[in-house]
Design a protein around this motif. Structure first.
Motif: not given
Length: 426
Positions: A356-370, A393-397
């Motif tokens: 595990v590198i990191e675990a992040l809460d799912f929200n709009t701000k985190i989606i953009k950062a990830v 699609k949301r992550l744009k990756c």
């Protein structure tokens, strides 16, 4: 040479009309047919057909051979590379077992005599013959039988007897007793629709089972990997073993074993979760359904530890969700997540292992950062309100890369994104 140049390379002769036996003679192989197969082994078979090629052999049948070999290149590399073998149809190559699953089944049978009641292309029959003393191949389609006789001869399998017959008629008139009977009921209904319910397959092995048990000590039934194991156990309480077989972490077969010499298991047979790697290495996780039902649900995790585990597809298919956590001393993230975590690395865990590198809460701000930090990700969602395609699609990756993202749920219905990489610890 391009496919469009085909006409220049072959004599324009109206091909004679041969029956299947004549095809078999020709496919032993004339030089012109062998040249054609080698030259166009990688060609687009649809384009080849559109060329309306005429030659001194049946071009349509030669193209069928090319198409069939393409279908089996990955799951039957040995047969695909053997130019002495004949394929009666493309469908036969689509429905046959792989070399890995056939070899696994070979290990499970006794060295006595065996009847394969649904011969098909003959892959299972051939591998059974390498362990069993005598094998009977039963198939109702004449062209499949002709191809099987030729192929078994060229493979040196001289302990196989080919019988052209309907399997129900065969068992109703059979006077011999076998050590093992193997049957793979057809799982296609009207309109080529896939069928998963055992009683709807052809033949209906539920109705046929009493007759089969009179003729063999052990019955092996291959069913769809989509079949409901719990429903099958309720339908056939005689089952003594279930083998859920995956190849490269993709569930391929569910095998039901019924041994007439053993006592009934009260719908609680041993279930073997099998995963065969590309290298041939095989992992097996055994459990009983009663163990899973009796084990209480663990407390959902509130945080992710250092390592994350995803069981192989056979374990997930068999439903060994709680017992796998118990055996390896790891925590299950949540009742429906089917992901596991631990601070101590478990090298022999039967599945994929990640750091595990990191675990992040799912929200709009985190989606953009990830999305910005990880432009390429291998995405997986488990117990999450969004499909992997939508999340991508949301992550744009883009798909791929060295990092793996798991979107899932923890205690308190907390939605998180877990960024991981595959462990390099041996």
């Amino acid at each position: 040479m391009k496919v469009s140049d085909t006409k220049k390379r072959h004599t324009i002769i109206s091909p004679p009309k041969f029956d299947f036996n004549t095809y078999l003679c020709l496919m032993k192989y004339t030089k012109s047919i062998r040249d054609f197969l080698f030259e166009y082994a990688d060609a687009d078979t649809n384009r080849l057909r559109l060329m309306n090629i005429q030659a001194e052999f049946d071009v349509a049948w030669a193209i069928l051979q090319i198409e069939a070999r393409k279908k089996i290149q990955r799951k039957l590399p040995t047969w695909a590379s053997n130019m002495d073998l004949i394929f009666p149809s493309v469908l036969s190559t689509e429905q046959c077992s792989s070399e890995q699953t056939a070899q696994y089944k070979q290990r499970l049978i006794s060295p006595g005599n065996l009847a394969d009641l649904t011969g098909g292309l003959g892959i299972d029959t051939y591998y059974f013959s390498q362990k069993a003393s005598q094998v009977v191949y039963v198939e109702r389609m004449a062209e499949y039988c002709q191809a099987a006789r030729s192929n078994f001869k060229n493979l040196g399998a001289d302990n196989i007897t080919v019988v052209e017959d309907d399997c129900i008629h065969f068992v109703q008139n059979n006077t011999h007793r076998f050590d093992t009977i193997y049957i793979d009921p057809a799982r296609r209904g009207s309109g080529n629709k896939r069928i998963f319910a055992l009683a709807e397959c052809e033949p209906n092995v539920v109705e046929l089972l009493p007759t089969l048990l009179q003729q063999a000590r052990r019955i092996v039934i291959k069913v769809s990997p989509m079949a409901d194991i719990s429903a099958i156990l309720a339908l056939l309480p005689e089952i003594t073993e279930v083998h859920v077989v995956s190849v490269r972490n993709e569930c391929k077969e569910v095998l039901l074993f019924i041994d007439s010499t053993l006592l009934p298991t009260d719908n609680n047979p041993m279930i073997y979760c099998v995963n065969i790697e590309a290298t041939g290495d095989t992992s097996v996780f055994p459990f009983r359904m009663s163990e899973e039902k009796q084990q209480p649900h663990s407390t959902p995790c509130e945080k992710i530890s250092r390592y994350l585990y995803e069981p192989n597809s056979s374990i997930l298919k068999a439903g060994a969700y709680k017992v796998v956590a118990l055996k390896y001393g790891i925590a299950k993230l949540q009742i429906n997540s089917h992901l596991y975590t631990s601070d101590v690395y478990i090298p022999d865990f039967p599945g994929r292992k990640f750091e595990v590198i990191e675990a992040l809460d799912f929200n709009t701000k985190i989606i953009k950062a990830v999305g910005k930090q990880y432009p390429c990700l291998n995405l997986s969602t488990r117990n999450f309100p969004m499909a992997a395609v939508e999340l991508q699609k949301r992550l744009k990756c883009k798909d791929g890369g060295d990092f793996y993202l798991f979107a899932t749920t923890l205690a308190g219905d907390r939605k998180i994104l877990i960024i991981t990489k595959k462990t390099t610890i041996v």
